[in-house]
Design a protein around this motif. Structure first.
Motif, PDB file in Angstrom:
ATOM      1  N   GLN A 152       6.991   3.910  -7.136  1.00 55.26           N
ATOM      2  CA  GLN A 152       6.942   3.848  -5.856  1.00 55.26           C
ATOM      3  C   GLN A 152       5.837   3.123  -4.936  1.00 55.26           C
ATOM      4  OE1 GLN A 152       7.471   7.669  -4.081  1.00 55.26           O
ATOM      5  NE2 GLN A 152       6.734   7.136  -1.787  1.00 55.26           N
ATOM      6  N   LEU A 180       5.422   1.482   1.759  1.00 54.87           N
ATOM      7  CA  LEU A 180       5.836   0.270   2.653  1.00 54.87           C
ATOM      8  C   LEU A 180       5.316   0.669   4.148  1.00 54.87           C
ATOM      9  CD1 LEU A 180       9.408  -0.280   1.456  1.00 54.87           C
ATOM     10  CD2 LEU A 180       7.755  -1.664   1.107  1.00 54.87           C
ATOM     11  N   TYR A 192       9.196  -8.707  -2.820  1.00 55.74           N
ATOM     12  CA  TYR A 192      10.210  -7.923  -2.160  1.00 55.74           C
ATOM     13  C   TYR A 192      11.500  -8.858  -1.815  1.00 55.74           C
ATOM     14  CZ  TYR A 192       5.879  -5.821  -0.507  1.00 55.74           C
ATOM     15  OH  TYR A 192       4.871  -5.171  -0.347  1.00 55.74           O
ATOM     16  N   LYS A 251       9.820  -4.828  -5.742  1.00 60.96           N
ATOM     17  CA  LYS A 251       9.106  -3.761  -5.530  1.00 60.96           C
ATOM     18  C   LYS A 251       9.866  -2.892  -4.180  1.00 60.96           C
ATOM     19  CE  LYS A 251       4.637  -4.320  -7.591  1.00 60.96           C
ATOM     20  NZ  LYS A 251       3.322  -4.555  -7.326  1.00 60.96           N
ATOM     21  N   ALA A 252      10.712  -3.695  -3.537  1.00 58.79           N
ATOM     22  CA  ALA A 252      11.264  -3.304  -2.386  1.00 58.79           C
ATOM     23  C   ALA A 252      12.553  -4.303  -2.145  1.00 58.79           C
ATOM     24  CB  ALA A 252      10.606  -3.109  -1.213  1.00 58.79           C
ATOM     25  N   ASN A 255      12.803   5.106  -0.912  1.00 56.07           N
ATOM     26  CA  ASN A 255      11.378   4.927  -0.563  1.00 56.07           C
ATOM     27  C   ASN A 255      11.152   3.366  -0.719  1.00 56.07           C
ATOM     28  OD1 ASN A 255      10.382   7.532  -0.259  1.00 56.07           O
ATOM     29  ND2 ASN A 255      10.645   7.817  -2.083  1.00 56.07           N
ATOM     30  N   ASN A 256      12.209   2.608  -1.146  1.00 59.01           N
ATOM     31  CA  ASN A 256      12.287   1.204  -1.458  1.00 59.01           C
ATOM     32  C   ASN A 256      13.055   0.161  -0.686  1.00 59.01           C
ATOM     33  OD1 ASN A 256      11.697   3.051  -4.134  1.00 59.01           O
ATOM     34  ND2 ASN A 256      10.296   1.118  -4.492  1.00 59.01           N
ATOM     35  N   SER A 273      11.000   2.507   6.243  1.00 57.47           N
ATOM     36  CA  SER A 273      10.746   1.383   6.497  1.00 57.47           C
ATOM     37  C   SER A 273      11.813   0.548   7.318  1.00 57.47           C
ATOM     38  CB  SER A 273      10.175   0.647   5.310  1.00 57.47           C
ATOM     39  OG  SER A 273       9.622  -0.640   5.474  1.00 57.47           O
TER      40      SER A 273
END
Length: 681
Positions: free
Chosen positions: A423, A426, A528, A550-551, A572-573, A640
């Motif tokens: 995780q 962000l 990202y 990572k996202a 969360n991503n 985010s």
């Protein structure tokens, strides 16, 4: 290695037309997940029959699974892949990285071809495709001969190049135009072809966005000489007549030697002159072609025959120098209303003035334009040969009893993803801008994470900024081959200044970071996925995470319902942009002057065109407004969000107002929600 001639097959008749005319391989789609959903396409039983027959004729069969896949469609995709694998197809053509992940995990014998929808347009993209396990890359149609040659000289992957057929005026895989107008996404095989519409600009009407067709018949020798693996003919929506003619013409040249090449080139051109398609262009193949569009001509394909006259309840008169026969197919066009219909001629009489054609009750008026789109053709019937050779693929009885339980495929779980991608914390709000003049206004809002679009216009200006490490940088979805060095140097410079955060929008972008991507430096920077590195399902996210992502930014095209599915594992991503002007078209074509930097309108749909030397961008007239969904998205666990200030002149009052809207302290009137509520089709 002999170059392969690859032909389209939208139905059984087109398949046989391709094989009988000399195709080395065919590409086709099943009923679902094909970028040409409007084609008849094939059932599993038909695919088995085709694969069996093709093996007897030493013809390869490639199956398209080249659309973006929503999360709730994964089981159906797996069923398709099981069928393709069982039928022993020679390869699959893929866009969605989630499909790539599934194939690599559970169907490793299937050979992967990177669809043109993946927008592989430079050496870095081809190299990354090879690293990801693709055997072949279908290159973007925007490329010049020198760019193709450069990619070939610097990579080992097989290259497939389009040589004939219709052109998309947007870079394939980057077009949101159809999806924006009605929710029918070109990236999911449902393009409604808004580019072929009649548009208005400054009170002038024209088919401003409808390009000519592609034809490289004059350059086959050069493509053979540099080692291109496959020549591809576009046209799964075209007739068997079109397939037979185009395959015959290119077969003639491929098989020619130096002694008869020029003579056969002349013959091939004569054949292609009757493919009943649009006027032809070589696009950017040698030099940038500035004559790609013909706004004054009908969008319709075919050979122009004349106009309807003396229309009665039964027939109409057509004065034409061309020959017509029963079984020919014509297109009848109402140019004023921008509508057309297709008529297969069942009754025709030769008269002194021309031909009397029975219209079978089809709506037609005098002065409607008439085009010939196909000659009468021999219809083919396929006979099942599987019972004779059951070792090729399942026979009909096996097909009927087959059950697709997908037992070999494990369901995607949170733990699966978290093992690959820990995780990341962000920011609550990203603010993206393509004009660095916004930065002086944004410095007063330290809680905003600022994303700067890294493009050719601002690369040098960015180097003069203070505190570079505080910014996020986003790479453009299309980077020309000649600009790879420029962007590589810029990224190396930014990383030398301790910049750690980069948004990427194409698989080619991974290669900018490859020399820094290893176990010891993995944590030194963050990648990202941007809105063009599509993540519509968990399997795609899992694959991207293996390469350091990572996202994931949700696509402008995506809808609330699919994002809810994604959030179950990726909440969360995920990053969801709530406001901005989406680039619904990124085109490398030279637009006509009548619409450069103008507003174009068709019916209720209205768009702005931003023109520059290297490309044209089309954005909607009004920005997206999804602020009303922020609380709903938050309830899914998404933390985010983003605001895009691109294509908006820097304005302190506007910035203050839009940040108030984000904080739920103000209301924005724009009602443009893209597909968010109506669902992406």
């Amino acid at each position: 290695m002999e170059i392969e001639l690859l032909a389209p097959s939208g139905n059984m008749e087109s398949f046989f037309a391709a094989v009988n005319s000399g195709a080395d391989a065919v590409y086709l789609g099943l009923k679902d997940f094909s970028a040409r959903a409007k084609a008849k396409n094939f059932s599993y039983k038909q695919l088995c029959e085709i694969c069996s027959y093709a093996k007897e004729k030493n013809v390869k069969v490639f199956v398209t699974v080249n659309t973006l896949i929503k999360n709730n469609e994964i089981k159906d995709v797996i069923k398709n892949l099981e069928q393709i694998s069982s039928a022993r197809a020679d390869g699959i053509i893929v866009q969605d990285l989630g499909v790539v992940n599934i194939v690599k995990k559970y169907f490793p014998k299937l050979k992967l071809h990177a669809s043109t929808q993946l927008a592989i347009h430079n050496t870095y993209g081809a190299k990354q495709a090879e690293l990801m396990g693709f055997k072949r890359a279908v290159l973007a149609r925007e490329l010049s001969f020198e760019e193709i040659k450069s990619i070939k000289n610097n990579t080992n992957i097989e290259l497939e190049v389009f040589c004939h057929g219709a052109l998309c005026f947007c870079v394939s895989g980057m077009c949101l135009f159809s999806g924006f107008i009605g929710g029918y996404s070109g990236n999911r095989g449902h393009c409604t072809q808004p580019c072929r519409r009649l548009w208005t600009a400054d009170n002038k009407n024209g088919y401003f966005l409808s390009p000519k067709d592609f034809q490289l018949i004059d350059y086959i020798k050069q493509l053979k000489n540099i080692g291109v693996a496959s020549l591809k003919i576009e046209g799964r929506l075209k007739s068997p007549d079109y397939v037979a003619k185009t395959v015959s013409a290119y077969r003639l040249l491929i098989d020619s030697d130096e002694n008869n090449y020029e003579e056969n080139l002349k013959k091939a051109k004569e054949i292609l002159a009757l493919d009943y398609a649009r006027q032809k262009t070589i696009f950017n193949f040698i030099n940038k072609n500035e004559n790609i569009f013909e706004p004054e001509k009908s969008k319709s394909t075919g050979l122009y025959l004349g106009v309807a006259e003396n229309k009665t309840e039964e027939n109409f008169l057509l004065r034409t120098q061309y020959t017509l026969n029963i079984g020919d197919t014509i297109r009848i066009v109402d140019k004023k209303k921008d509508k057309n219909s297709v008529l297969k001629i069942e009754s025709v009489e030769k008269v002194s003035e021309g031909y009397l054609i029975n219209h079978n009750g089809l709506y037609i008026e005098n002065d409607f334009e008439v085009y010939k789109i196909a000659d009468r053709t021999t219809m083919y019937n396929v006979q099942c040969t599987m019972h004779k050779k059951q070792e090729c693929c399942p026979c009909e009885e096996q097909t009927k009893s087959a059950t697709w339980q997908s037992g070999v495929v494990k369901p995607f779980t949170v733990s699966t993803f978290q093992l690959l991608n820990k995780q990341i914390n962000l920011p609550n709000l990203f603010v993206r801008a393509n004009n660095i003049k916004w930065l002086s206004l944004l410095k007063n809002h330290p809680k905003c994470a600022v994303v700067i679009k890294l493009n050719k216009n601002n690369i040098n200006n960015i180097k003069s900024l203070n505190n570079l490490k505080d910014f996020y940088f986003e790479l453009p979805a299309y980077i020309d081959e000649e600009d790879l060095s420029l962007f590589q140097k810029s990224i190396d410079f930014l990383m030398s200044k301790d910049c750690k955060n980069f948004f990427i929008n194409n698989i080619s972008h991974f290669f900018f970071f490859n020399k820094s991507f290893n176990s010891s430096t993995f944590q030194l920077f963050n990648l990202y996925a941007g809105q063009y590195l599509y993540t519509l399902n968990n399997y795609g996210a899992e694959l991207l995470s293996r390469y350091g992502v990572k996202a994931f930014t949700t696509s402008w095209e995506d809808d609330l319902f699919n994002i809810k599915y994604l959030a179950k594992n990726l909440k969360n991503n995920l990053i969801v942009y709530l406001s901005g002007f989406p680039e619904v078209v990124i085109s490398k074509m030279k637009f006509v002057k009548e619409i450069e930097n103008k507003t174009v309108k068709s019916g209720v749909d209205e768009f702005k065109i931003i023109s520059n030397k290297n490309e044209n961008i089309i954005i909607p007239k009004f920005p997206i407004n999804l602020f009303g969904f922020k609380n709903k998205l938050s309830s899914f666990g998404i933390k985010s969000f983003g605001i895009d200030l691109s294509y908006i002149e820097p304005n302190r009052n506007y910035l203050t107002q839009i940040l108030k809207v984000f904080a739920n302290n103000a209301f924005l009137t724009s009602a443009n929600k893209f597909n968010f509520e109506r669902k992406l089709k």
